[in-house]
Design a protein around this motif. Structure first.
Motif, PDB file in Angstrom:
ATOM      1  N   GLU A 199       0.841  -1.188   0.000  1.00  0.00           N
ATOM      2  CA  GLU A 199       0.000   0.000   0.000  1.00  0.00           C
ATOM      3  C   GLU A 199       0.876   1.237   0.000  1.00  0.00           C
ATOM      4  N   PRO A 200       0.766   2.095  -1.016  1.00  0.00           N
ATOM      5  CA  PRO A 200       1.561   3.332  -0.999  1.00  0.00           C
ATOM      6  C   PRO A 200       1.023   4.310   0.030  1.00  0.00           C
ATOM      7  N   HIS A 201       1.831   5.295   0.358  1.00  0.00           N
ATOM      8  CA  HIS A 201       1.399   6.344   1.279  1.00  0.00           C
ATOM      9  C   HIS A 201       0.275   7.148   0.624  1.00  0.00           C
ATOM     10  N   CYS A 202      -0.725   7.472   1.415  1.00  0.00           N
ATOM     11  CA  CYS A 202      -1.891   8.150   0.865  1.00  0.00           C
ATOM     12  C   CYS A 202      -2.639   8.847   1.989  1.00  0.00           C
ATOM     13  N   VAL A 203      -3.609   9.656   1.596  1.00  0.00           N
ATOM     14  CA  VAL A 203      -4.480  10.306   2.566  1.00  0.00           C
ATOM     15  C   VAL A 203      -5.776  10.686   1.871  1.00  0.00           C
ATOM     16  N   VAL A 204      -6.885  10.573   2.586  1.00  0.00           N
ATOM     17  CA  VAL A 204      -8.163  11.158   2.180  1.00  0.00           C
ATOM     18  C   VAL A 204      -8.520  12.142   3.288  1.00  0.00           C
ATOM     19  N   ALA A 205      -8.518  13.443   2.944  1.00  0.00           N
ATOM     20  CA  ALA A 205      -8.662  14.500   3.943  1.00  0.00           C
ATOM     21  C   ALA A 205      -9.948  15.278   3.717  1.00  0.00           C
ATOM     22  N   GLN A 206     -10.621  15.602   4.815  1.00  0.00           N
ATOM     23  CA  GLN A 206     -11.861  16.369   4.742  1.00  0.00           C
ATOM     24  C   GLN A 206     -11.927  17.323   5.928  1.00  0.00           C
ATOM     25  N   TRP A 207     -12.065  18.620   5.634  1.00  0.00           N
ATOM     26  CA  TRP A 207     -12.174  19.641   6.668  1.00  0.00           C
ATOM     27  C   TRP A 207     -13.632  20.014   6.909  1.00  0.00           C
ATOM     28  N   ASP A 208     -13.951  20.311   8.155  1.00  0.00           N
ATOM     29  CA  ASP A 208     -15.224  20.907   8.532  1.00  0.00           C
ATOM     30  C   ASP A 208     -14.897  22.002   9.540  1.00  0.00           C
ATOM     31  N   GLY A 209     -14.682  23.211   9.018  1.00  0.00           N
ATOM     32  CA  GLY A 209     -14.167  24.268   9.882  1.00  0.00           C
ATOM     33  C   GLY A 209     -12.760  23.921  10.321  1.00  0.00           C
ATOM     34  N   ASP A 210     -12.527  23.867  11.640  1.00  0.00           N
ATOM     35  CA  ASP A 210     -11.226  23.469  12.163  1.00  0.00           C
ATOM     36  C   ASP A 210     -11.220  22.026  12.643  1.00  0.00           C
ATOM     37  N   THR A 211     -12.166  21.252  12.169  1.00  0.00           N
ATOM     38  CA  THR A 211     -12.203  19.817  12.455  1.00  0.00           C
ATOM     39  C   THR A 211     -11.755  19.065  11.208  1.00  0.00           C
ATOM     40  N   LEU A 212     -10.888  18.107  11.402  1.00  0.00           N
ATOM     41  CA  LEU A 212     -10.261  17.412  10.285  1.00  0.00           C
ATOM     42  C   LEU A 212     -10.495  15.911  10.401  1.00  0.00           C
ATOM     43  N   SER A 213     -11.017  15.308   9.343  1.00  0.00           N
ATOM     44  CA  SER A 213     -11.189  13.857   9.277  1.00  0.00           C
ATOM     45  C   SER A 213     -10.210  13.303   8.256  1.00  0.00           C
ATOM     46  N   LEU A 214      -9.494  12.262   8.643  1.00  0.00           N
ATOM     47  CA  LEU A 214      -8.464  11.689   7.787  1.00  0.00           C
ATOM     48  C   LEU A 214      -8.599  10.183   7.697  1.00  0.00           C
ATOM     49  N   ASP A 215      -8.479   9.676   6.488  1.00  0.00           N
ATOM     50  CA  ASP A 215      -8.226   8.256   6.280  1.00  0.00           C
ATOM     51  C   ASP A 215      -6.802   8.169   5.768  1.00  0.00           C
ATOM     52  N   MET A 216      -5.922   7.566   6.559  1.00  0.00           N
ATOM     53  CA  MET A 216      -4.518   7.462   6.159  1.00  0.00           C
ATOM     54  C   MET A 216      -3.853   6.320   6.907  1.00  0.00           C
ATOM     55  N   PRO A 217      -2.993   5.586   6.240  1.00  0.00           N
ATOM     56  CA  PRO A 217      -2.285   4.515   6.938  1.00  0.00           C
ATOM     57  C   PRO A 217      -1.307   5.083   7.943  1.00  0.00           C
ATOM     58  N   SER A 218      -1.311   4.536   9.155  1.00  0.00           N
ATOM     59  CA  SER A 218      -0.444   5.071  10.205  1.00  0.00           C
ATOM     60  C   SER A 218      -0.035   3.965  11.158  1.00  0.00           C
ATOM     61  N   GLN A 219       1.241   3.937  11.480  1.00  0.00           N
ATOM     62  CA  GLN A 219       1.747   3.045  12.526  1.00  0.00           C
ATOM     63  C   GLN A 219       1.747   3.721  13.892  1.00  0.00           C
ATOM     64  N   GLY A 220       1.324   4.978  13.933  1.00  0.00           N
ATOM     65  CA  GLY A 220       1.323   5.702  15.204  1.00  0.00           C
ATOM     66  C   GLY A 220       0.259   6.785  15.179  1.00  0.00           C
ATOM     67  N   LEU A 221      -0.971   6.407  15.481  1.00  0.00           N
ATOM     68  CA  LEU A 221      -2.098   7.335  15.343  1.00  0.00           C
ATOM     69  C   LEU A 221      -1.946   8.570  16.218  1.00  0.00           C
ATOM     70  N   ALA A 222      -1.611   8.387  17.477  1.00  0.00           N
ATOM     71  CA  ALA A 222      -1.517   9.534  18.379  1.00  0.00           C
ATOM     72  C   ALA A 222      -0.366  10.454  17.981  1.00  0.00           C
ATOM     73  N   MET A 223       0.755   9.880  17.557  1.00  0.00           N
ATOM     74  CA  MET A 223       1.877  10.710  17.113  1.00  0.00           C
ATOM     75  C   MET A 223       1.497  11.498  15.865  1.00  0.00           C
ATOM     76  N   ALA A 224       0.786  10.843  14.937  1.00  0.00           N
ATOM     77  CA  ALA A 224       0.340  11.536  13.729  1.00  0.00           C
ATOM     78  C   ALA A 224      -0.618  12.660  14.084  1.00  0.00           C
ATOM     79  N   GLN A 225      -1.529  12.378  14.993  1.00  0.00           N
ATOM     80  CA  GLN A 225      -2.501  13.373  15.441  1.00  0.00           C
ATOM     81  C   GLN A 225      -1.790  14.603  16.015  1.00  0.00           C
ATOM     82  N   GLY A 226      -0.785  14.368  16.847  1.00  0.00           N
ATOM     83  CA  GLY A 226      -0.044  15.463  17.453  1.00  0.00           C
ATOM     84  C   GLY A 226       0.759  16.260  16.448  1.00  0.00           C
TER      85      GLY A 226
END
Length: 751
Positions: A199-226
């Motif tokens: 699976e290549p690196h990718c992202v599906v990003a959607q903004w709602d104001g300052d709220t962000l929804s992401l579909d993305m492969p991650s081995q470290g969700l909390a680190m990515a979030q931060g």
């Protein structure tokens, strides 16, 4: 053919335990039927497609982009460059901790490596975005590319890996070498390698104001979030990341990559959901790789074959703008007893993307060199390679003097050698042929990897209907976390696997730490274990303080959770189901949280490692030099085995990668342009089914009371270590030629 064996003591599992059972992976059916949803499978309404335009030079600056042509192309919505990129709250070149890496987010016109993102084209269709990116037709002011281990002036780094000292020494190495009866002084080179997950690196990003929804492969969700929160200046809780499945990661998805952030910026710029997926060739640069190394190893031995000194000096590379230095020499700290050990480094900065963690970072590169040198030392001493390793067996960690928390390496040697038939190996090279006249060689290597553990949280719930729910933001990149962690959690709350719901893979769940360093099962597993114990303690408190319960007054003797019941510890015939306790208390459910972290005192007192021994057979055509690895046997001791079937899968994967390291895998860089010339799966050589030998693994029983309460060590990376060296040593045994540059090719044998 493949097979896994468990030593008899490793077969034991306590009554009613989910731990230790070879359960089929829970996500298996979803994956083989195509029902598993990976990040790029998501298509929110109104979604646009983004394509990254990347640099074709290694060094210089972009002087022109034909934005007008790209914007005029049918379907193109926007072209994002440094001029119109949405502002960031922090500089992407800033670093606030060692686990933060600098990102290329169109912050200026400088080009620092080939395939660096230089613009993003956003369109209604993937085809339009791709064509628009081609129309940009960039022009450059190019500077000469710096490539190769001698491509620039070297320097001594302060640290390697993540904070490891770049210089370490115990004893007097020069005196040990001077007094040695025999010496080895050899230099080994390993190439650059790229993760190349399916699976290549990718992202599906959607903004709602300052709220962000992401579909993305991650081995470290909390680190990515931060990291993303810091870049965009929003609270981490405003970011929801979904990553239920990863199509492989191998370390490259431990941190958000620059192109993924560009996808989020593209969504911000357009005000619509955006999908960005890297093409295969675009993964050779901005998402990490394993750096090349040149390792000079000097060994001194006394008359009886015991080491008097071990030294590894490693040269490696990094990018011109960030620091990650492959800690290849450090494996010499832990494996063999010696009164004097020294490791040191120098580094060359090149026009390349920053190297990153890649399966067994340091240990993979270091062990293939060290295990080859150990074989050369055994030959110089006139000893069998296994006997030589046993002669230099380390009873304590050599560099620190700490006792090992556990070490069943002798048993790995014994069981592996017996299964392989090592006793029949002639000591001299070029002594065996098969019925077709091919040269046959047998080699071995020692495997090791540190037993790491990080911080994590989890939540456990018992419901009135007698079922359980266990939750943690864990990551399954193919290693079987959905299954192994569910086994641990179900065991902790005393329920069967079919009675427990397991939730993982989203950032709104408790932080499970990072899936890396072979530490995810131990880390997230311990958090689940503690959460389970905590919820059972709450349930027990309800029962033992209730006069209507058969467990009333059992607080002093304690209770046991088993098969959906609480039982008195002193009289297991007395107890009651969870359902009865909750119903009587008028509760629909009861829940508790648990936290896990490494035991600092234990880590200070003990050296913690998993160990193993790999035995390899190769066949070599004496006329053509063609090499085939035909048989591998690996015996591994890695603490408590949660699921032997999953452990087998991980060990097989590591051993195959070890074969790849020795015989196949390398990136070819054009010295003029700095570009990787084989940046695709057609020409980047990795093993296919025809290259995979007969594989056998033996899981050697090992109890470790110090690494963590469950006694878990990791298995994801140890299989590479030892295997590459075993294959290289088998090639010497078959041909009498010692090749010190990897991967070994038929041209090397025909020289």
């Amino acid at each position: 053919m493949s097979e896994t064996l468990l030593s008899e003591s490793g077969r034991r599992a306590r009554h009613g335990s989910n731990i230790g059972q070879p359960l089929t992976r829970r996500d298996g059916v979803l994956k083989v039927t195509g029902a598993a949803t990976y990040a790029a499978d998501n298509h929110p309404e109104g979604m646009l497609y983004a394509v990254v335009a990347t640099s074709t030079i290694a060094r210089g600056r972009v002087t022109f982009l034909d934005e007008a042509a790209a914007r005029a192309h049918p379907g193109v919505v926007e072209v994002m460059t440094g001029a119109n990129r949405p502002a960031l709250a922090t500089d992407p070149d800033e670093k606030s901790n060692p686990f933060m890496f600098r990102l290329d987010l169109l912050q200026n016109d400088r080009v620092r490596y080939p395939t660096q993102p230089i613009a993003v084209v956003i369109a209604e269709t993937l085809e339009a975005a791709t064509e628009g990116a081609m129309l940009l037709a960039p022009r450059y002011e190019a500077e000469p590319a710096r490539t190769g281990l001698d491509g620039a002036e070297s320097f001594a780094p302060q640290s390697v890996g993540v904070g490891n000292p770049a210089f370490a020494e115990t004893g007097d190495v020069e005196s040990g070498l001077a007094s040695a009866a025999r010496r080895v002084d050899a230099t080994y080179e390993t190439p650059a390698q790229y993760h190349n997950a399916m699976e290549p690196h990718c992202v599906v990003a959607q903004w709602d104001g300052d709220t962000l929804s992401l579909d993305m492969p991650s081995q470290g969700l909390a680190m990515a979030q931060g990291r993303i929160a810091g870049l965009f200046g929003i609270p981490p809780e405003n970011i929801h990341i979904r990553s239920p499945f990863l199509g492989g990661g191998f370390g490259s998805k431990g941190f958000p990559a620059g192109p993924q952030i560009l996808g989020i910026l593209a969504a911000r710029l357009t005000g619509r959901p955006v999908k960005l997926v890297l093409r295969r060739e675009q993964m050779f640069g901005p998402v990490g790789h394993r750096a090349p190394t040149r390792q000079r190893i000097r060994l001194g031995m006394a008359e009886d074959g015991r080491f008097t000194a071990i030294e590894n000096h490693t040269r490696t590379t990094s990018s011109t703008f960030d620091d990650f230095f492959e800690p290849a020499a450090d494996v010499a700290h832990t494996l063999y007893a010696s009164p004097a050990i020294r490791t040191s480094y120098d580094v060359v900065r090149l026009d390349t993307g920053t190297p990153l963690f890649m399966r067994a970072p340091g240990e993979a590169t270091g062990s293939i060199a060290l295990e080859s040198a150990i074989d050369e030392a055994a030959e110089a001493a006139g000893m069998d390679p296994l006997a030589f390793r046993l002669k230099n067996y380390a009873e304590v960690e050599p560099i620190s003097g700490k006792p090992f928390s556990s070490k069943a390496l002798r048993e790995c040697y014994r069981q592996g050698a017996e299964r392989f038939g090592w006793s029949k190996r002639p000591q001299q090279a070029r002594q065996m042929r098969d019925e077709a006249g091919l040269l046959v060689g047998w080699g071995m290597g020692t495997a090791t990897f540190p037993a790491l553990m990080f911080q994590a949280k989890a939540r456990a719930t018992i419901r009135r209907d007698g079922t359980g729910l266990i939750e943690t933001g864990a990551h399954d990149m193919g290693q079987g976390a959905w299954t192994a962690l569910a086994q641990i959690g179900a065991d902790a709350i005393g329920l069967g696997m079919d009675e427990v719901e397991f939730r993982a893979g989203t950032s709104d769940l408790p932080d499970a730490g990072i899936a890396g360093g072979s530490g995810h099962t131990a880390t997230a597993g311990m958090a689940l274990h503690k959460a389970g114990l905590a919820v059972i303690a709450k349930l027990a408190e309800l029962a033992v303080s209730d006069e209507r319960s058969p467990l009333y007054g059992a607080g002093n003797v304690g209770t046991i959770a088993r098969e959906g019941k609480l039982l008195r510890r002193d009289d297991e015939s007395r107890g009651e189901p969870y359902t009865a306790i909750l119903e009587r208390a008028g509760l629909a459910k009861i829940e508790a949280e648990g936290e896990a972290a490494a035991d600092g005192a234990a880590q200070e007192a003990y050296a913690m490692h998993a160990h193993g021994a790999v035995f390899a057979e190769v066949k070599v055509d004496p006329d053509l030099g063609q090499i085939r690895a035909t048989r591998l046997v690996g015996a591994f001791a890695a603490g408590r085995v949660i699921n032997p079937k999953l452990v087998q899968s991980q060990l097989f994967g590591g051993m195959i990668w070890g074969v790849s390291f020795a015989l196949h895998e390398h990136a070819v860089t054009d010295r003029r342009s700095g570009r990787v010339m084989n940046a695709d799966l057609a020409e980047y050589p990795i093993p296919v089914n025809a290259d995979v030998p007969s594989l056998e693994t033996i899981l050697v029983h090992e109890d470790d009371a110090h690494v963590n309460v469950l006694g878990i060590k990791g298995v994801g990376e140890i299989g590479i270590t030892g295997t590459g060296g075993a294959v290289a040593n088998a090639i010497w045994h078959a041909t009498g030629k010692r090749i010190r540059r990897f991967p070994i090719s038929l041209a090397d044998l025909l020289d």
